[in-house]
Scaffold this motif. Structure first.
Motif, short mmCIF file in Angstrom:
data_model
loop_
_atom_site.label_atom_id
_atom_site.label_comp_id
_atom_site.label_asym_id
_atom_site.label_seq_id
_atom_site.Cartn_x
_atom_site.Cartn_y
_atom_site.Cartn_z
N GLU A 46 45.79 -12.28 21.78
CA GLU A 46 46.76 -11.62 22.65
C GLU A 46 46.04 -10.73 23.67
O GLU A 46 46.42 -10.70 24.84
CB GLU A 46 47.75 -10.78 21.84
N TYR A 47 45.01 -10.03 23.24
CA TYR A 47 44.23 -9.18 24.15
C TYR A 47 43.57 -10.04 25.24
O TYR A 47 43.58 -9.68 26.42
CB TYR A 47 43.17 -8.42 23.36
N ILE A 48 43.03 -11.18 24.85
CA ILE A 48 42.41 -12.08 25.81
C ILE A 48 43.45 -12.62 26.79
O ILE A 48 43.20 -12.70 28.00
CB ILE A 48 41.67 -13.23 25.09
N LYS A 49 44.64 -12.96 26.29
CA LYS A 49 45.71 -13.46 27.16
C LYS A 49 46.08 -12.41 28.21
O LYS A 49 46.26 -12.75 29.38
CB LYS A 49 46.96 -13.81 26.34
N ARG A 50 46.21 -11.16 27.78
CA ARG A 50 46.55 -10.09 28.73
C ARG A 50 45.45 -9.94 29.77
O ARG A 50 45.72 -9.75 30.96
CB ARG A 50 46.78 -8.77 28.00
N VAL A 52 43.40 -12.30 30.83
CA VAL A 52 43.48 -13.44 31.74
C VAL A 52 44.63 -13.25 32.72
O VAL A 52 44.50 -13.54 33.91
CB VAL A 52 43.64 -14.76 30.94
N ASP A 53 45.76 -12.76 32.24
CA ASP A 53 46.90 -12.49 33.13
C ASP A 53 46.52 -11.47 34.19
O ASP A 53 46.86 -11.63 35.37
CB ASP A 53 48.12 -12.01 32.34
N ASP A 54 45.81 -10.41 33.79
CA ASP A 54 45.36 -9.40 34.75
C ASP A 54 44.42 -10.00 35.79
O ASP A 54 44.51 -9.69 36.98
CB ASP A 54 44.67 -8.24 34.03
N ILE A 55 43.54 -10.87 35.34
CA ILE A 55 42.60 -11.53 36.26
C ILE A 55 43.36 -12.41 37.25
O ILE A 55 43.05 -12.43 38.44
CB ILE A 55 41.55 -12.34 35.48
N ARG A 56 44.36 -13.13 36.78
CA ARG A 56 45.15 -13.98 37.67
C ARG A 56 45.87 -13.15 38.72
O ARG A 56 45.91 -13.53 39.90
CB ARG A 56 46.17 -14.78 36.87
#
Length: 99
Positions: A46-50, A52-56
């Protein structure tokens, strides 16, 4: 039945019971450990997903900035081209007067 036979049967039954309960306890501890590591893994994902979303989101913002800059550069190039044309005309007028 003799006392040794009874003791042997009781010892065998208690050995089976203790072994069974020890194995059940070990299985419960293993399940608990797996659940804890699974929960930690889930939270890491979940931390990695967040991230990645921030990077996008940041990438979209940077893309918009680049598009804006490209538009500004185009305008500056057009303005510069017009200025060069005016300078060339002024140079031509100057050379005509000098002749």
């Amino acid at each position: 039945m003799d006392i040794t036979a009874i003791t042997a049967v009781v010892a065998a039954i208690s050995g089976i019971f203790i072994g069974w309960s020890g194995r059940a306890r070990a299985i419960q501890q293993e399940i608990k450990k797996d659940a804890q590591s699974g929960g930690a893994l889930h939270s890491d994902v979940e931390y990695i997903k967040r991230g990645v979303d921030d990077i996008r989101i940041e990438q979209r913002t940077q893309g918009k900035r680049i598009d804006d800059l490209a538009e500004r550069v185009t305008r500056v190039e057009e303005s510069s081209k017009q200025a060069h044309k005016r300078i060339d005309r002024l140079d031509a007028v100057k050379h005509e007067r000098e002749e």
